[in-house]
Write an enzyme that holds these catalytic residues in place. Structure first.
Site, mmCIF file in Angstrom:
data_model
loop_
_atom_site.group_PDB
_atom_site.id
_atom_site.type_symbol
_atom_site.label_atom_id
_atom_site.label_comp_id
_atom_site.label_asym_id
_atom_site.label_seq_id
_atom_site.Cartn_x
_atom_site.Cartn_y
_atom_site.Cartn_z
ATOM 1 N N ASN A 114 7.041 2.943 -5.437
ATOM 2 C CA ASN A 114 6.209 4.153 -5.455
ATOM 3 C C ASN A 114 7.090 5.287 -4.933
ATOM 4 O O ASN A 114 8.265 5.077 -4.580
ATOM 5 C CB ASN A 114 4.953 3.954 -4.590
ATOM 6 C CG ASN A 114 3.936 5.077 -4.785
ATOM 7 O OD1 ASN A 114 3.605 5.423 -5.926
ATOM 8 N ND2 ASN A 114 3.449 5.660 -3.714
ATOM 9 N N ASP A 148 4.228 2.745 -9.075
ATOM 10 C CA ASP A 148 4.897 3.010 -10.354
ATOM 11 C C ASP A 148 5.309 1.723 -11.050
ATOM 12 O O ASP A 148 5.435 1.687 -12.271
ATOM 13 C CB ASP A 148 6.118 3.902 -10.138
ATOM 14 C CG ASP A 148 5.669 5.319 -9.814
ATOM 15 O OD1 ASP A 148 5.358 5.579 -8.651
ATOM 16 O OD2 ASP A 148 5.555 6.131 -10.756
HETATM 17 O O1 MRU Z 1 7.592 11.424 -9.218
HETATM 18 P P1 MRU Z 1 6.136 11.301 -9.441
HETATM 19 O O2 MRU Z 1 5.356 12.475 -8.950
HETATM 20 O O3 MRU Z 1 5.809 10.934 -10.870
HETATM 21 O O4 MRU Z 1 5.707 10.048 -8.542
HETATM 22 C C1 MRU Z 1 4.377 9.635 -8.610
HETATM 23 C C2 MRU Z 1 4.038 8.542 -7.686
HETATM 24 O O5 MRU Z 1 4.878 8.002 -7.005
HETATM 25 C C3 MRU Z 1 2.618 8.058 -7.730
HETATM 26 O O6 MRU Z 1 2.215 7.570 -6.488
HETATM 27 C C4 MRU Z 1 2.506 6.927 -8.773
HETATM 28 O O7 MRU Z 1 3.041 7.317 -9.994
HETATM 29 C C5 MRU Z 1 1.125 6.470 -8.957
HETATM 30 S S1 MRU Z 1 0.124 7.643 -9.810
HETATM 31 C C6 MRU Z 1 -1.404 6.949 -9.957
#
Ligand code: MRU
Length: 363
Positions: A254, A244
């Site tokens: 992440n 992220d």
């Molecule tokens: O809370 P989320 O579902 O948005 O978290 C998503 C993640 O942690 C993913 O691994 C990250 O955004 C990468 S998506 C290519």
């Protein structure tokens, strides 16, 4: 058409034909229902991100870019068009703090508006839409390049562990962490994937297992606390996770639980790779300390996916949505520009200062 093509050709975010709505798959209804929803008001757009109807760092960036276009189309006759657009940008950006792709995409749109301030809103709108589509298209090409680089680390019968969901639903087309897996599988390689369920919102169970199963990949779903056991059994050869926000020293935010996987991987001597587009690298973050971590409601832990509450009323809860994996646990960061290895600061700085680098490049 093979199953895998179906899943990576799903359009999970798009601008409506009249440009006034954003259309997404409501990811909270998966795997049970593949249901598209149309969103147009600022509140609907904000809540779609906040409630994870659309989620995954690149996908929320693309969504916010289209969202700003939809809102711009609704205020073309407003006297203070530019101010309102900036306010909408701030509002959407405040929906979730950790994934840098959200603010990155919004800034790109607002920079176009600023650069063409002298144009009428009617003349500006097509430029905003063009920029949003470029962000989307660039993500498709970045995911494809990431998939190719990641695939170079795979071999026949390899066991891969992944956490949360970094597949086509979280991006466009191949995804990041799932990209190499889908590509290798498509090209006939046999792989075994272990998907962590990813408490508390179950993106691994609901989305990753769904995507991989649709694609026909050999997938085994495990609870998060089983990762150590499958590693000990010798079933995992490599870990692939998304990101992220990547700080300049390589520290990577992440989904919560990722850093635990990295610690386990180090213990068992298993390589641990982060996969993401260069739009997830934040030049303004030097290390973990600069990365904001989203805190979410206790209901997600105690009651959200249960028939009845599974914790005593009033118990204190701590629910961070992300954690940061320290750079010394990471074997490599795979972007569309290649595989970056330690020393991360030096190599990320080189990547970010490449001539005319202004974020992801188009195909
Ligand atoms: O809370 P989320 O579902 O948005 O978290 C998503 C993640 O942690 C993913 O691994 C990250 O955004 C990468 S998506 C290519």
């Amino acid at each position: 058409m093979p199953m895998n093509n179906k899943i990576r050709h799903l359009e999970n975010v798009a601008l409506s034909e009249d440009g006034r709505e954003v259309i997404i798959i409501d990811q909270t209804r998966l795997p049970g229902e593949l249901h598209y929803i149309r969103l147009s008001s600022p509140e609907e757009l904000y809540l779609a991100i906040f409630e994870l109807k659309i989620r995954g760092a690149p996908a929320i960036g693309i969504f916010a870019a289209y969202g700003l276009c939809a809102l711009a189309a609704q205020i073309l006759n407003s006297e203070n068009f530019h101010q309102r657009l900036r306010e909408y940008g701030e509002y959407l950006n405040s929906s979730r703090p950790t994934a840098v792709n959200l603010s990155w995409a919004i800034q790109r749109l607002l920079a176009i508006a600023e650069a063409h301030k002298d144009r009428s809103p009617q003349d500006l709108l097509p430029l905003l839409q063009q920029e949003a589509r470029a962000i989307h298209q660039q993500d498709v090409s970045m995911c494809r390049a990431i998939a190719e680089y990641g695939k170079s680390l795979l071999r026949e019968n390899i066991g891969i562990l992944t956490h949360c969901n970094a597949g086509p639903l979280a991006t466009s087309r191949y995804g990041t962490a799932l990209g190499p897996i889908l590509l290798a599988h498509e090209q006939g390689m046999q792989l075994r994937v272990f998907a962590d369920e990813t408490r508390p919102l179950l993106q691994g169970a609901r989305l990753t297992a769904y995507e991989l199963q649709q694609a026909g990949v050999d997938t085994t779903l495990i609870c998060d606390n089983m990762a150590s056991q499958v590693m000990k059994n010798g079933w995992v050869d490599i870990c692939f996770v998304g990101c992220d926000r990547v700080a300049m020293n390589g520290d990577t935010a992440n989904k919560i639980g990722t850093s635990g996987v990295a610690i386990l991987a180090k213990h068992y001597g298993i390589p641990f790779y982060v996969l993401g587009p260069s739009s997830s690298i934040d030049k303004n973050c030097q290390s973990a300390a600069d990365i904001p971590i989203e805190l979410r409601s206790k209901e997600e832990i105690c009651s959200k996916y249960y028939m009845k509450p599974m914790a005593p009323a009033g118990v204190k809860c701590y629910n961070p949505a992300f954690d940061v994996t320290e750079h010394n646990l990471i074997s490599g960061i795979i972007t569309e520009k290649g595989i970056i290895r330690p020393p991360f600061r030096e190599n990320l700085e080189k990547l970010m200062s490449e001539a005319e680098w202004e974020g992801p490049q188009s195909e």
